[in-house]
Design a protein around this motif. Structure first.
Motif, PDB file in Angstrom:
ATOM      1  N   VAL A 317      -1.952  -2.203 -11.333  1.00 31.59           N
ATOM      2  CA  VAL A 317      -2.006  -0.831 -10.799  1.00 31.59           C
ATOM      3  C   VAL A 317      -2.569  -0.830  -9.381  1.00 31.59           C
ATOM      4  N   LEU A 318      -3.678  -1.552  -9.179  1.00 30.84           N
ATOM      5  CA  LEU A 318      -4.312  -1.556  -7.867  1.00 30.84           C
ATOM      6  C   LEU A 318      -3.474  -2.288  -6.825  1.00 30.84           C
ATOM      7  N   SER A 319      -2.585  -3.187  -7.262  1.00 33.11           N
ATOM      8  CA  SER A 319      -1.800  -3.994  -6.323  1.00 33.11           C
ATOM      9  C   SER A 319      -0.616  -3.247  -5.732  1.00 33.11           C
ATOM     10  N   TRP A 320      -0.272  -2.094  -6.276  1.00 31.33           N
ATOM     11  CA  TRP A 320       0.920  -1.392  -5.795  1.00 31.33           C
ATOM     12  C   TRP A 320       0.863  -1.101  -4.297  1.00 31.33           C
ATOM     13  N   PRO A 321      -0.236  -0.549  -3.750  1.00 28.54           N
ATOM     14  CA  PRO A 321      -0.271  -0.322  -2.292  1.00 28.54           C
ATOM     15  C   PRO A 321      -0.128  -1.611  -1.488  1.00 28.54           C
TER      16      PRO A 321
END
Length: 485
Positions: A317-321
């Motif tokens: 989730v955090l890696s999307w950006p």
């Protein structure tokens, strides 16, 4: 009611053939954290302490600082408390290097690494310009991720090994893409004509590398593109392809270690890349280690699996950006997308400086100085005396020296005039950051700063003059300044 044995259902989660990789990654990241905390003990108070060049107490009064997840929000900053925090971090990191927490239950090393992550986050987030480097966020993300590799008696978790490869992928591919989108010299393969000479802090081999024939520099640049833009995809391939891809990353990072002083950037990349190397590949290259690498743990506790799966979901989730940033035309370099500095964007040297300028700081004790009265302050790492060969300091980070390089490029967050003031006061903590104080602790009457253009001496110039650098004065950056008396 009969209990259900879930162990057979969790065997997929353990990678028993990555025991050496875990050994290297855990202890390597801990060793770099130890170096980072020792560096903070030695440099932080003079740079950012109560009487520092950018004091933390003043910074903590800003609205931005009050939103940061740092201990100083509840535990008012003082230099003494900074030393307690950094000293405690050094002790915990040293224990991890020795493998003491890894001998306990699976969660013990995790707790230790997370404590290091939180402690160093509290240092980096208030470090301002002196900690505004991509390898600070890289170390923080590595500490957080490695926290879930487990202890010696459980199999290394597959999810965490993949997360570490994803970190190396972002680091390498992000650096490659920022180069292709940035300076034209990367695209026409001429960047290495200049880079060894103009990098922030050359080392003893940089001049030799710079004087290599230009076709070699073009091959260097092409090799960099291949390793950063193509090879990272193979980190996720089956073995032994993934190990071969990691080996190529290791070779290029070793070349950067040999030819430059990039703090711990290359060293931690080396360590993290080992997460893609399995025990069989290590035994194939080092056959005498085969008995040691063929008996790794196979246990995979159910709770540990649940924790690592939750970690995988969180990182996805955090890696999307960061993933979106890799394909963006407005790619950000060394950016964090959350306040915890997890799943960051990385990249380095999107543009290459083609000429090297250096700020030379000088002082004098004369009331009305003549030109011959001025004497230069020598820094530990940055070029100064043209006769002095550059030293090797990496993986240690000389923060003041790095900021002096940026100062010559026009960057100043207000710290430099305070630095000059500290020199005029003969402030001992500040002077300890330097290689030499030409006045042996005595206060100078005046301090000034001049900008020179530096280049490496050719082989003929070196033989004739004994100089490592040839320099030419450009302009006066700071006119003679003194204290009101």
């Amino acid at each position: 009611m009969r209990s259900v044995d879930l162990a057979p259902w969790t065997t997929w989660a353990g990678a028993a053939d990555y025991d050496v990789a875990r050994f290297v990654v855990q202890r390597g990241v801990a060793a770099i954290a130890l170096l980072a905390f020792v560096s903070a003990l030695a440099q932080f108070p003079a740079l950012l302490g109560e009487r520092g060049l950018l004091p933390v107490p003043r910074f903590m009064r800003s609205p931005y600082a009050r939103q940061l997840p740092v201990v100083w929000r509840w535990w008012a900053y003082s230099d003494r408390r900074l030393r307690v925090l950094a000293g405690g971090g050094s002790v915990v990191a040293a224990a991890l290097v020795l493998g003491l927490p890894q001998a306990g239950p699976w969660w013990v090393p995790g707790v230790c690494f997370l404590l290091l992550w939180l402690a160093y986050l509290s240092i980096v987030d208030v470090g301002q310009a002196f900690y505004a480097f991509g390898w600070e966020s890289l170390l923080l993300e590595a500490l957080f991720t490695v926290a879930f590799l487990g202890a010696d008696d459980v199999a290394p978790p597959v999810v965490v090994l993949i997360a570490l490869r994803w970190l190396v992928f972002r680091l390498e591919f992000g650096a490659g893409m920022i180069k292709m989108r940035g300076d034209r010299s990367w695209r026409d393969l001429t960047a290495l004509y200049y880079h060894h000479e103009t990098q922030p802090m050359p080392n003893p081999v940089s001049r030799t590398a710079h004087l290599l024939p230009r076709p070699v520099h073009r091959l260097e640049t092409l090799g960099s593109h291949v390793v950063q833009l193509v090879v990272p995809f193979f980190l996720f391939a089956p073995q032994p392809i993934a190990s071969a891809a990691a080996a190529l990353v290791l070779v290029t990072q070793l070349w950067l270690v040999v030819t430059g002083n990039f703090a711990w950037l290359n060293w931690i990349t080396l360590v993290l890349a080992v997460a893609a190397v399995d025990d069989r590949s290590i035994a194939a290259v080092l056959p005498w280690l085969e008995p040691a690498v063929s008996s790794g743990p196979t246990a995979t506790p159910v709770v540990f699996v649940a924790v690592t799966v939750a970690l995988g979901v969180l990182l996805a989730v955090l890696s999307w950006p960061a993933a979106r940033n890799l394909v963006s035309r407005q790619q950000l370099m060394n950016a964090s997308f959350n306040k915890w500095r997890i799943a960051n964007a990385y990249g380095a040297f999107g543009s290459v400086t083609q000429q090297r300028d250096e700020v030379i700081v000088e002082g004098t004790t004369a009331d009305v100085p003549m030109e011959e009265d001025w004497r230069a302050y020598e820094f530990r790492g940055k070029p100064g005396d043209p006769r002095r060969r550059p030293g090797q300091f990496a993986p240690y980070h000389l923060r003041l020296d790095w900021l002096m390089w940026f100062l010559a490029l026009g960057a100043d967050d207000g710290w430099f005039r305070v630095f000059v003031l500290r020199l005029l006061e003969a402030d001992r903590p500040t002077l300890r950051l330097l290689r030499t104080d030409p006045f042996d602790g005595e206060r100078p009457r005046w301090v000034r700063a001049r900008v020179f253009r530096y280049r490496f001496a050719t082989r003929a110039e070196r033989r004739e003059t004994g100089l490592y650098w040839i320099r030419q004065e450009l302009f006066l950056l700071l006119p003679p300044s003194g204290l009101h008396r």
